[in-house]
Design a protein around this motif. Structure first.
Motif, mmCIF file in Angstrom:
data_model
loop_
_atom_site.group_PDB
_atom_site.id
_atom_site.type_symbol
_atom_site.label_atom_id
_atom_site.label_comp_id
_atom_site.label_asym_id
_atom_site.label_seq_id
_atom_site.Cartn_x
_atom_site.Cartn_y
_atom_site.Cartn_z
ATOM 1 N N SER A 30 6.542 -9.330 -3.843
ATOM 2 C CA SER A 30 5.351 -8.486 -3.659
ATOM 3 C C SER A 30 5.461 -7.700 -2.357
ATOM 4 O O SER A 30 5.963 -8.209 -1.362
ATOM 5 N N TYR A 31 4.971 -6.471 -2.388
ATOM 6 C CA TYR A 31 4.888 -5.708 -1.148
ATOM 7 C C TYR A 31 3.946 -6.435 -0.200
ATOM 8 O O TYR A 31 2.938 -7.001 -0.628
ATOM 9 N N LEU A 32 4.253 -6.402 1.079
ATOM 10 C CA LEU A 32 3.397 -7.066 2.058
ATOM 11 C C LEU A 32 1.969 -6.524 2.008
ATOM 12 O O LEU A 32 1.014 -7.275 2.207
ATOM 13 N N VAL A 33 1.820 -5.252 1.728
ATOM 14 C CA VAL A 33 0.480 -4.658 1.662
ATOM 15 C C VAL A 33 -0.331 -5.263 0.511
ATOM 16 O O VAL A 33 -1.556 -5.242 0.542
ATOM 17 N N ASN A 34 0.350 -5.823 -0.482
ATOM 18 C CA ASN A 34 -0.343 -6.425 -1.622
ATOM 19 C C ASN A 34 -0.671 -7.898 -1.414
ATOM 20 O O ASN A 34 -1.338 -8.500 -2.259
ATOM 21 N N LEU A 35 -0.224 -8.481 -0.325
ATOM 22 C CA LEU A 35 -0.542 -9.878 -0.051
ATOM 23 C C LEU A 35 -2.032 -10.006 0.255
ATOM 24 O O LEU A 35 -2.593 -9.167 0.972
ATOM 25 N N PRO A 36 -2.671 -11.040 -0.269
ATOM 26 C CA PRO A 36 -4.102 -11.222 0.050
ATOM 27 C C PRO A 36 -4.303 -11.445 1.553
ATOM 28 O O PRO A 36 -3.494 -12.109 2.207
ATOM 29 N N GLU A 37 -5.362 -10.890 2.059
ATOM 30 C CA GLU A 37 -5.674 -11.033 3.486
ATOM 31 C C GLU A 37 -5.793 -12.504 3.867
ATOM 32 O O GLU A 37 -5.316 -12.926 4.925
ATOM 33 N N ARG A 38 -6.393 -13.308 2.995
ATOM 34 C CA ARG A 38 -6.556 -14.739 3.285
ATOM 35 C C ARG A 38 -5.206 -15.437 3.454
ATOM 36 O O ARG A 38 -5.073 -16.363 4.243
ATOM 37 N N TYR A 39 -4.202 -14.983 2.715
ATOM 38 C CA TYR A 39 -2.853 -15.545 2.816
ATOM 39 C C TYR A 39 -2.244 -15.221 4.181
ATOM 40 O O TYR A 39 -1.645 -16.075 4.829
ATOM 41 N N LEU A 40 -2.432 -13.990 4.632
ATOM 42 C CA LEU A 40 -1.922 -13.586 5.940
ATOM 43 C C LEU A 40 -2.675 -14.296 7.071
ATOM 44 O O LEU A 40 -2.072 -14.665 8.080
ATOM 45 N N ILE A 41 -3.968 -14.508 6.888
ATOM 46 C CA ILE A 41 -4.750 -15.241 7.883
ATOM 47 C C ILE A 41 -4.247 -16.685 7.957
ATOM 48 O O ILE A 41 -4.112 -17.247 9.047
ATOM 49 N N TRP A 42 -3.962 -17.273 6.808
ATOM 50 C CA TRP A 42 -3.427 -18.634 6.779
ATOM 51 C C TRP A 42 -2.111 -18.694 7.553
ATOM 52 O O TRP A 42 -1.884 -19.610 8.341
ATOM 53 N N TYR A 43 -1.270 -17.687 7.361
ATOM 54 C CA TYR A 43 -0.003 -17.647 8.096
ATOM 55 C C TYR A 43 -0.241 -17.483 9.597
ATOM 56 O O TYR A 43 0.475 -18.064 10.404
ATOM 57 N N ARG A 44 -1.218 -16.685 9.969
ATOM 58 C CA ARG A 44 -1.515 -16.518 11.398
ATOM 59 C C ARG A 44 -1.896 -17.871 12.006
ATOM 60 O O ARG A 44 -1.472 -18.205 13.104
ATOM 61 N N GLN A 45 -2.686 -18.652 11.274
ATOM 62 C CA GLN A 45 -3.106 -19.966 11.768
ATOM 63 C C GLN A 45 -1.934 -20.947 11.793
ATOM 64 O O GLN A 45 -1.813 -21.746 12.711
ATOM 65 N N LYS A 46 -1.083 -20.878 10.790
ATOM 66 C CA LYS A 46 0.057 -21.789 10.662
ATOM 67 C C LYS A 46 1.200 -21.384 11.593
ATOM 68 O O LYS A 46 1.942 -22.213 12.096
#
Length: 82
Positions: A30-46
């Motif tokens: 998937s293009y990074l722009v298509n990743l759900p925001e919640r998924y990216l937030i989870w990565y920021r926390q992790k």
């Protein structure tokens, strides 16, 4: 002297970011722009992955938070991956 890339380098980085894809996991391909925001937030926390992918994911989260996804989608449509 600043460490900011020049205009051409910034454009190249944005085009590269617009065409960047997730190389593994649930959203592999998937293009990074298509990743759900919640998924990216989870990565920021992790903790984002090390290296270029992590930087791109962090940039994409900032883009999404600031409502700039349409800009990235426009870049995808009008500029070929370099």
């Amino acid at each position: 002297m600043t460490d900011f890339p020049n205009k051409e380098a910034q454009q190249k980085l944005l085009i590269e970011l617009a065409h960047a894809k997730m190389p593994f996991g649930k959203y592999e391909g998937s293009y990074l722009v298509n990743l759900p925001e919640r998924y990216l937030i989870w990565y920021r926390q992790k903790g984002f992955p090390k290296g270029k992918l992590g930087k791109q994911m962090e940039q994409m989260l900032d883009i999404k938070i600031n409502g700039l996804e349409p800009m990235i989608r426009n870049i995808q449509r009008h500029f070929q991956k370099q």
